[in-house]
Design an enzyme around this catalytic site. Structure first.
Site, PDB file in Angstrom:
ATOM      1  N   LYS A  53       0.842  -1.212   0.000  1.00 25.75           N
ATOM      2  CA  LYS A  53       0.000   0.000   0.000  1.00 25.75           C
ATOM      3  C   LYS A  53       0.869   1.251   0.000  1.00 25.75           C
ATOM      4  CE  LYS A  53      -3.764  -2.501   2.143  1.00 25.75           C
ATOM      5  NZ  LYS A  53      -4.575  -2.862   3.310  1.00 25.75           N
ATOM      6  N   GLN A  97      -4.814  -1.928   9.624  1.00 28.68           N
ATOM      7  CA  GLN A  97      -4.648  -3.234   8.957  1.00 28.68           C
ATOM      8  C   GLN A  97      -5.234  -4.351   9.820  1.00 28.68           C
ATOM      9  OE1 GLN A  97      -3.577  -3.463   5.893  1.00 28.68           O
ATOM     10  NE2 GLN A  97      -3.394  -5.675   5.683  1.00 28.68           N
ATOM     11  N   ASP A 120     -11.333   2.383   4.003  1.00 26.39           N
ATOM     12  CA  ASP A 120     -11.635   0.955   3.874  1.00 26.39           C
ATOM     13  C   ASP A 120     -13.122   0.718   3.650  1.00 26.39           C
ATOM     14  OD1 ASP A 120      -9.291  -0.626   6.175  1.00 26.39           O
ATOM     15  OD2 ASP A 120      -9.544  -0.911   4.021  1.00 26.39           O
TER      16      ASP A 120
HETATM   17  N1  LIG Z   1      -7.930  -2.743   7.019  1.00 28.07           N
HETATM   18  C1  LIG Z   1      -7.638  -3.637   6.024  1.00 28.07           C
HETATM   19  N2  LIG Z   1      -7.917  -3.310   4.751  1.00 28.07           N
HETATM   20  C2  LIG Z   1      -7.624  -4.182   3.719  1.00 28.07           C
HETATM   21  O1  LIG Z   1      -7.918  -3.890   2.536  1.00 28.07           O
HETATM   22  C3  LIG Z   1      -7.015  -5.423   4.025  1.00 28.07           C
HETATM   23  C4  LIG Z   1      -6.769  -5.727   5.369  1.00 28.07           C
HETATM   24  N3  LIG Z   1      -7.069  -4.822   6.345  1.00 28.07           N
HETATM   25  N4  LIG Z   1      -6.250  -6.930   5.702  1.00 28.07           N
HETATM   26  C5  LIG Z   1      -5.873  -7.901   4.709  1.00 28.07           C
HETATM   27  C6  LIG Z   1      -6.645  -7.749   3.426  1.00 28.07           C
HETATM   28  C7  LIG Z   1      -5.948  -8.391   2.242  1.00 28.07           C
HETATM   29  N5  LIG Z   1      -5.642  -7.277   1.373  1.00 28.07           N
HETATM   30  C8  LIG Z   1      -4.871  -7.426   0.209  1.00 28.07           C
HETATM   31  C9  LIG Z   1      -4.222  -6.349  -0.334  1.00 28.07           C
HETATM   32  C10 LIG Z   1      -3.405  -6.513  -1.450  1.00 28.07           C
HETATM   33  C11 LIG Z   1      -3.218  -7.748  -2.013  1.00 28.07           C
HETATM   34  C12 LIG Z   1      -2.287  -7.903  -3.172  1.00 28.07           C
HETATM   35  O2  LIG Z   1      -1.791  -6.912  -3.695  1.00 28.07           O
HETATM   36  N6  LIG Z   1      -1.994  -9.140  -3.604  1.00 28.07           N
HETATM   37  C13 LIG Z   1      -1.067  -9.365  -4.685  1.00 28.07           C
HETATM   38  C14 LIG Z   1       0.095 -10.227  -4.205  1.00 28.07           C
HETATM   39  C15 LIG Z   1       0.810  -9.543  -3.066  1.00 28.07           C
HETATM   40  C16 LIG Z   1       1.786 -10.555  -2.390  1.00 28.07           C
HETATM   41  O3  LIG Z   1       2.472 -11.256  -3.155  1.00 28.07           O
HETATM   42  O4  LIG Z   1       1.791 -10.587  -1.139  1.00 28.07           O
HETATM   43  C17 LIG Z   1      -1.768 -10.134  -5.811  1.00 28.07           C
HETATM   44  O5  LIG Z   1      -2.823 -10.758  -5.509  1.00 28.07           O
HETATM   45  O6  LIG Z   1      -1.265 -10.080  -6.942  1.00 28.07           O
HETATM   46  C18 LIG Z   1      -3.877  -8.849  -1.474  1.00 28.07           C
HETATM   47  C19 LIG Z   1      -4.705  -8.684  -0.359  1.00 28.07           C
HETATM   48  C20 LIG Z   1      -6.100  -6.119   1.894  1.00 28.07           C
HETATM   49  N7  LIG Z   1      -6.676  -6.322   3.062  1.00 28.07           N
END
Ligand SMILES: Nc1nc(=O)c2c([nH]1)NC[C@@H]1CN(c3ccc(C(=O)N[C@@H](CCC(=O)O)C(=O)O)cc3)C=[N+]21
Length: 284
Positions: A53, A97, A120
């Site tokens: 992020k 988070q 969020d």
């Molecule tokens: N307050 C809060 N808000 C959220 O939006 C929040 C959270 N908590 N807790 C966890 C989840 C999960 N989440 C993701 C964000 C980016 C990828 C992302 O960019 N994934 C990449 C891979 C990243 C990697 O390789 O780790 C992809 O799918 O290509 C995935 C999952 C947001 N979350």
């Protein structure tokens, strides 16, 4: 043979639009939009998402502040940090988070975030606005799913949509967004009977259950659009979706991969929400 829709590619287009808008603000001497992210404890997945992020904010020219707190942080200390960010006129978006370490009450923290800084979209005021079709903050992952559908050229109106999973963060809000766009929506969960048959009725299938490769070809109607929200980790730590890509891809009309599908869209929608909050705070 499905058309694979890469959220990573769609994200590039949207992020370059955001970069231009922010460059224009900078050129006119305006303060920059700012996102504050609170990370409590040392959960490695959370740290990687939070890092993603922050990098994305920098990439589009936004400011970000990471507040890292130890797992031993008390509820009151955490609430005080949220109150400080609420009061900071230079902070447009606040995100705590999830999940929080055991013993901390995330619902109470979410309620403490000013709704106009809740990028969020988890605050009850914003959840209520979504259900009332009023303008508020919509959660990032559901917003990303809808953007991918639109990029597929799919208009949900009149279509059968099935949402697999009913979490507050994804399943429930994405079902609402699909309904708001006039889809006929079915929400499936652990108590749903004949699950594969119900899912196989869908023109649009959103998999958000948190179970690696659970969705196989028998859950999918020929030509359906399949959106995989799964963020499961295999034993080797590899990111795996809720959809068994190899078995579903030949049958689906559209499919999003994991990684490089919904995940990057989540981050991109967070940037969009932060710019939206900035514009509201700047009275635009
Ligand atoms: N307050 C809060 N808000 C959220 O939006 C929040 C959270 N908590 N807790 C966890 C989840 C999960 N989440 C993701 C964000 C980016 C990828 C992302 O960019 N994934 C990449 C891979 C990243 C990697 O390789 O780790 C992809 O799918 O290509 C995935 C999952 C947001 N979350």
């Amino acid at each position: 043979m499905a058309q694979v829709i890469y959220g990573s590619e769609v994200s590039k287009d949207i992020r370059s639009e955001l970069s231009e808008q922010i460059a224009a603000l900078r050129a006119s001497g305006r303060r920059m939009p700012k996102l504050a992210v609170i990370l409590v404890g040392e959960n490695p997945a959370s740290l990687s998402y939070v890092t993603g992020k922050e990098k994305a904010c920098t990439q589009v020219g936004m400011e970000s502040e990471l507040i890292k707190l130890p797992a031993s942080t008390s509820q009151e200390e955490l609430m005080a940090v949220v109150r400080r960010l609420n009061a900071d006129p230079n902070v447009d978006g606040i995100l705590c988070q999830l999940p929080l370490p055991d013993g901390l009450d995330s619902a109470q923290v979410i309620r403490e975030i000013r709704p106009d800084k809740d990028v969020d979209g988890f605050h009850p005021i914003n959840v209520g606005k979504l259900h009332l079709k009023e303008d508020g903050f919509v959660p990032c992952t559901p917003l990303g799913c809808m953007e991918l559908l639109h990029r597929m050229g799919i208009n949900p109106a009149g279509k059968r949509a099935v949402v697999l999973g009913r979490s507050n963060l994804v399943g429930a809000p994405v079902a609402r967004l699909l309904l708001n766009e006039n889809a006929t929506v079915t929400i499936c969960h652990s108590k749903t009977e004949n699950l594969p048959q119900v899912c196989a009725e869908a023109d649009i299938l959103i998999a958000a259950v948190g179970r690696a490769k659970m969705v196989t070809a028998d859950y999918v109607k020929e030509g359906a659009a399949v959106i995989d929200v799964g963020i499961n980790r295999s034993a080797e730590g590899k990111l795996v979706g809720d959809v068994d890509f190899a078995s579903v891809e030949p049958k689906a009309g559209f499919i999003t991969p994991v990684p490089k599908g919904v995940g990057p869209m989540t981050i991109t929608m967070l940037l969009k929400n932060t710019l939206k909050a900035y514009r509201q705070h700047e009275g635009e």
